[in-house]
Design an enzyme around this catalytic site. Structure first.
Site, PDB file in Angstrom:
ATOM      1  N   TRP A  56       0.846  -1.199   0.000  1.00  0.00           N
ATOM      2  CA  TRP A  56       0.000   0.000   0.000  1.00  0.00           C
ATOM      3  C   TRP A  56       0.880   1.248   0.000  1.00  0.00           C
ATOM      4  O   TRP A  56       1.358   1.673   1.051  1.00  0.00           O
ATOM      5  CB  TRP A  56      -0.928  -0.009   1.221  1.00  0.00           C
ATOM      6  CG  TRP A  56      -1.942  -1.111   1.118  1.00  0.00           C
ATOM      7  CD1 TRP A  56      -3.034  -1.110   0.306  1.00  0.00           C
ATOM      8  CD2 TRP A  56      -1.947  -2.361   1.815  1.00  0.00           C
ATOM      9  NE1 TRP A  56      -3.727  -2.290   0.450  1.00  0.00           N
ATOM     10  CE2 TRP A  56      -3.098  -3.068   1.374  1.00  0.00           C
ATOM     11  CE3 TRP A  56      -1.114  -2.952   2.754  1.00  0.00           C
ATOM     12  CZ2 TRP A  56      -3.411  -4.343   1.839  1.00  0.00           C
ATOM     13  CZ3 TRP A  56      -1.439  -4.216   3.226  1.00  0.00           C
ATOM     14  CH2 TRP A  56      -2.579  -4.902   2.768  1.00  0.00           C
ATOM     15  N   ARG A 107      -4.028   6.121  -2.604  1.00  0.00           N
ATOM     16  CA  ARG A 107      -2.716   5.466  -2.682  1.00  0.00           C
ATOM     17  C   ARG A 107      -1.793   6.267  -3.598  1.00  0.00           C
ATOM     18  O   ARG A 107      -2.255   6.806  -4.620  1.00  0.00           O
ATOM     19  CB  ARG A 107      -2.853   4.032  -3.225  1.00  0.00           C
ATOM     20  CG  ARG A 107      -3.558   3.130  -2.244  1.00  0.00           C
ATOM     21  CD  ARG A 107      -3.608   1.690  -2.681  1.00  0.00           C
ATOM     22  NE  ARG A 107      -4.576   0.987  -1.847  1.00  0.00           N
ATOM     23  CZ  ARG A 107      -4.926  -0.269  -2.015  1.00  0.00           C
ATOM     24  NH1 ARG A 107      -4.371  -0.992  -2.983  1.00  0.00           N
ATOM     25  NH2 ARG A 107      -5.813  -0.838  -1.220  1.00  0.00           N
ATOM     26  N   VAL A 146      -5.815 -11.354   7.396  1.00  0.00           N
ATOM     27  CA  VAL A 146      -6.728 -12.502   7.215  1.00  0.00           C
ATOM     28  C   VAL A 146      -5.910 -13.781   7.063  1.00  0.00           C
ATOM     29  O   VAL A 146      -4.762 -13.765   6.637  1.00  0.00           O
ATOM     30  CB  VAL A 146      -7.652 -12.329   5.982  1.00  0.00           C
ATOM     31  CG1 VAL A 146      -8.712 -11.286   6.227  1.00  0.00           C
ATOM     32  CG2 VAL A 146      -6.856 -12.045   4.727  1.00  0.00           C
ATOM     33  N   ALA A 176     -13.815 -11.163   6.394  1.00  0.00           N
ATOM     34  CA  ALA A 176     -13.778  -9.758   5.970  1.00  0.00           C
ATOM     35  C   ALA A 176     -13.508  -9.713   4.477  1.00  0.00           C
ATOM     36  O   ALA A 176     -12.945 -10.654   3.906  1.00  0.00           O
ATOM     37  CB  ALA A 176     -12.689  -9.005   6.727  1.00  0.00           C
TER      38      ALA A 176
HETATM   39  C1  FA5 Z   1      -7.100  -4.265   0.212  1.00  0.00           C
HETATM   40  O1  FA5 Z   1      -7.142  -3.052   0.136  1.00  0.00           O
HETATM   41  C2  FA5 Z   1      -7.575  -4.985   1.400  1.00  0.00           C
HETATM   42  N1  FA5 Z   1      -7.822  -4.076   2.463  1.00  0.00           N
HETATM   43  C3  FA5 Z   1      -8.814  -5.785   1.049  1.00  0.00           C
HETATM   44  C4  FA5 Z   1      -9.193  -6.800   2.098  1.00  0.00           C
HETATM   45  C5  FA5 Z   1     -10.162  -6.466   3.004  1.00  0.00           C
HETATM   46  C6  FA5 Z   1      -8.605  -8.059   2.130  1.00  0.00           C
HETATM   47  C7  FA5 Z   1     -10.525  -7.403   3.982  1.00  0.00           C
HETATM   48  C8  FA5 Z   1      -8.942  -8.989   3.070  1.00  0.00           C
HETATM   49  C9  FA5 Z   1      -9.931  -8.653   3.998  1.00  0.00           C
HETATM   50  P1  FA5 Z   1      -6.385  -4.531  -2.252  1.00  0.00           P
HETATM   51  O2  FA5 Z   1      -5.254  -3.630  -2.238  1.00  0.00           O
HETATM   52  O3  FA5 Z   1      -6.263  -5.749  -3.117  1.00  0.00           O
HETATM   53  O4  FA5 Z   1      -6.802  -5.045  -0.811  1.00  0.00           O
HETATM   54  O5  FA5 Z   1      -7.671  -3.722  -2.734  1.00  0.00           O
HETATM   55  C10 FA5 Z   1      -8.980  -4.273  -2.685  1.00  0.00           C
HETATM   56  C11 FA5 Z   1      -9.775  -3.885  -3.925  1.00  0.00           C
HETATM   57  O6  FA5 Z   1      -9.775  -2.466  -4.061  1.00  0.00           O
HETATM   58  C12 FA5 Z   1      -9.156  -4.392  -5.219  1.00  0.00           C
HETATM   59  O7  FA5 Z   1      -9.594  -5.702  -5.495  1.00  0.00           O
HETATM   60  C13 FA5 Z   1      -9.689  -3.422  -6.225  1.00  0.00           C
HETATM   61  O8  FA5 Z   1     -11.010  -3.750  -6.613  1.00  0.00           O
HETATM   62  C14 FA5 Z   1      -9.725  -2.119  -5.435  1.00  0.00           C
HETATM   63  N2  FA5 Z   1      -8.519  -1.344  -5.691  1.00  0.00           N
HETATM   64  C15 FA5 Z   1      -7.302  -1.505  -5.137  1.00  0.00           C
HETATM   65  N3  FA5 Z   1      -6.435  -0.597  -5.617  1.00  0.00           N
HETATM   66  C16 FA5 Z   1      -7.116   0.158  -6.489  1.00  0.00           C
HETATM   67  C17 FA5 Z   1      -6.775   1.278  -7.322  1.00  0.00           C
HETATM   68  N4  FA5 Z   1      -5.554   1.812  -7.328  1.00  0.00           N
HETATM   69  N5  FA5 Z   1      -7.746   1.816  -8.105  1.00  0.00           N
HETATM   70  C18 FA5 Z   1      -8.987   1.295  -8.080  1.00  0.00           C
HETATM   71  N6  FA5 Z   1      -9.389   0.265  -7.339  1.00  0.00           N
HETATM   72  C19 FA5 Z   1      -8.452  -0.315  -6.543  1.00  0.00           C
END
Ligand code: FA5
Length: 352
Positions: A160, A207, A264, A320
Site C-alpha cells: 500500500w 494510494r 486474514v 472480511a
Molecule cells: C485491500 O485493500 C484490502 N484491504 C482488502 C481486504 C479487506 C482483504 C478485507 C482482506 C480482507 P487490495 O489492495 O487488493 O486489498 O484492494 C482491494 C480492492 O480495491 C481491489 O480488489 C480493487 O477492486 C480495489 N482497488 C485496489 N487498488 C485500487 C486502485 N488503485 N484503483 C482502483 N481500485 C483499486
C-alpha cells in the site's frame, strides 16, 4: 379682447371639437386644453369678454359660453380616458405573456456512477443482514496498519503506497496518512462493538500510485466484516457468491484464488470474468489476456486481529472483504478505463 358673439362661440366650439377628434396622445391633448381652456385659452378669453356686454346679452351668451365650456371639459375628460386606455392596450401587447409557450427546462442532476454502484452494492449486503457504517478518510497508522497485523517495517506495508500527513499527536507518535484501504474500520468497529457483527463500510481510499486503466490514486472501497461464533470460510464464499449473483446475474463467472493479506488467514482474492475479451486477447487493456478482473480481497479475520481488540479467539471467528466498487461498475457497464470516473466529463457521466 374680441367681442363675443353667439356665432363666434359656436365656431370656436366646433373648431375645438374637430381638433380634439384628431388628437391621439396626451401631450397634444394638453396643448389643446391650454389653447382653448387654459388661462389664456380662446374660450376662456371669450368668456372673459362677456363682462363687457350688457345684461341681456351677457345672460344669453353667458349660458351659451358655459354650455360650450362644459361640453369641451366633458370631451376633454372623455378623450383623456380613451388615450389612457389605448396606451394600456399597447403596453400590454408589448409585454404580453404567451401562456402557451414552453417553459425553460430545468437541468436535473443525477447521482455519480460511483455513488450509484456503492448504493447498489451496499443494498445487496443490507438485504443479507449487514448494517452500513462509515469512518475517517484521514487515519492513524495505528488503525491503517498496526491493528491489522502490519507492524512498522513489515514488508506488507509495501503493498500500500501511502500518502502521509505531516502530523503527529502530542506524544510525537502515531503518524497519520490518507487511509489506503477501508480495513482500518475493521479494528474501529470491533473495538466499539461485541459480536455478532455484520457491517459494510463504504468510503474513499488513497494510494500514492501511477494510474492506468484499472488503477486510480483515489478510489472507493466497501469493507465487509462479519464476526460471530462458528463463522466459517463457507459463509464467506456463500455471501460473496450471493453478492456476485445479485450484481452481475447468474451467467457471470466468479473465481477465488489464494492471496495474502496480513490481517486474514486464509486470504483470497475474488475475480469476475473479463467482459471485454473473455480472456482471448493478450492485448486487452482490462485483463491483459488473463480473462479475469480482480474486484476484491477477502479472507477469514486473522486471530491476531481478533485478539488485538480483546475478542476470545476460541469463541469467535469472522470473515472480511474489501470490494473496489469502480471495478464492479466497470464490469457491470463495460467501462474500459477507471479514469473516466473522476475526469468529470459530462458525456461519460450522463450515461448513468
Ligand atoms: C485491500 O485493500 C484490502 N484491504 C482488502 C481486504 C479487506 C482483504 C478485507 C482482506 C480482507 P487490495 O489492495 O487488493 O486489498 O484492494 C482491494 C480492492 O480495491 C481491489 O480488489 C480493487 O477492486 C480495489 N482497488 C485496489 N487498488 C485500487 C486502485 N488503485 N484503483 C482502483 N481500485 C483499486
Amino acid at each position: 379682447m374680441t367681442q363675443p358673439s353667439a356665432q363666434s362661440i359656436e365656431q370656436l366650439t366646433q373648431q375645438a371639437t374637430q381638433e380634439l377628434d384628431r388628437i391621439n396622445d396626451l401631450e397634444s391633448l394638453d396643448q389643446w386644453r391650454i389653447s382653448y381652456l387654459g388661462r389664456r385659452g380662446s374660450l376662456t378669453n371669450v368668456l372673459r369678454g362677456l363682462s363687457q356686454l350688457d345684461l341681456e346679452q351677457r345672460r344669453e351668451l353667458g349660458a351659451l359660453g358655459n354650455q360650450s365650456k362644459n361640453l369641451l371639459d366633458e370631451r376633454l375628460a372623455q378623450k383623456t380616458q380613451e388615450i389612457d386606455q389605448a396606451q394600456q392596450v399597447q403596453a400590454f401587447a408589448r409585454d404580453r405573456i404567451d401562456v402557451t409557450m414552453l417553459g425553460r427546462p430545468t437541468p436535473i442532476g443525477r447521482l455519480h456512477p460511483t455513488t450509484q454502484i456503492v448504493k447498489e452494492i451496499t443494498d445487496a449486503f443490507v438485504s443479507m443482514g449487514f448494517s452500513i457504517v462509515e469512518g475517517p478518510e484521514v487515519e492513524w497508522d495505528h488503525y491503517n496498519f498496526e491493528m491489522l497485523n502490519i507492524p512498522e517495517g513489515h514488508p506488507a506495508r509495501d503493498m500500500w503506497n501511502s500518502m502521509w500527513i505531516d502530523y503527529r499527536n502530542e506524544a510525537g507518535q502515531q503518524p497519520m496518512l490518507l487511509r489506503t484501504h477501508t480495513s482500518p474500520m475493521q479494528a474501529r468497529v470491533m473495538e466499539n462493538t461485541q459480536p455478532p457483527i455484520r457491517v459494510v463500510v463504504p468510503g474513499k481510499c488513497y494510494r500514492y500510485e501511477a494510474t492506468d486503466a484499472t488503477h486510480e490514486w483515489h478510489f472507493y472501497q466497501i469493507e465487509g466484516l462479519a464476526v460471530d461464533e462458528g463463522i466459517t470460510f463457507a459463509d464467506l464464499k456463500g455471501t460473496l457468491y450471493e453478492f456476485a449473483r445479485r450484481l452481475f446475474g447468474e451467467e457471470r463467472k466468479v473465481r477465488f484464488r489464494c492471496d495474502y493479506f496480513p490481517f486474514v488467514e486464509p486470504g483470497v482474492d475474488m475475480s469476475i470474468d473479463c467482459f471485454a475479451c473473455q480472456g482471448g486477447d493478450n492485448r486487452c487493456r482490462i485483463c491483459r489476456g488473463s480473462g479475469w478482473i480482480e474486484i476484491m480481497g477477502a479472507g477469514m479475520v486473522h486471530p491476531k486481529v481478533l485478539a488485538s481488540v480483546g475478542y476470545d479467539t476460541e469463541k469467535y471467528t469472522g470473515f472480511a472483504f474489501g470490494i473496489g466498487p469502480e471495478r464492479v461498475a466497470m464490469l457491470k457497464y463495460g467501462i474500459d478505463d477507471i479514469r473516466h470516473f473522476y475526469t468529470n466529463d459530462l458525456r461519460f457521466l450522463r450515461q448513468f
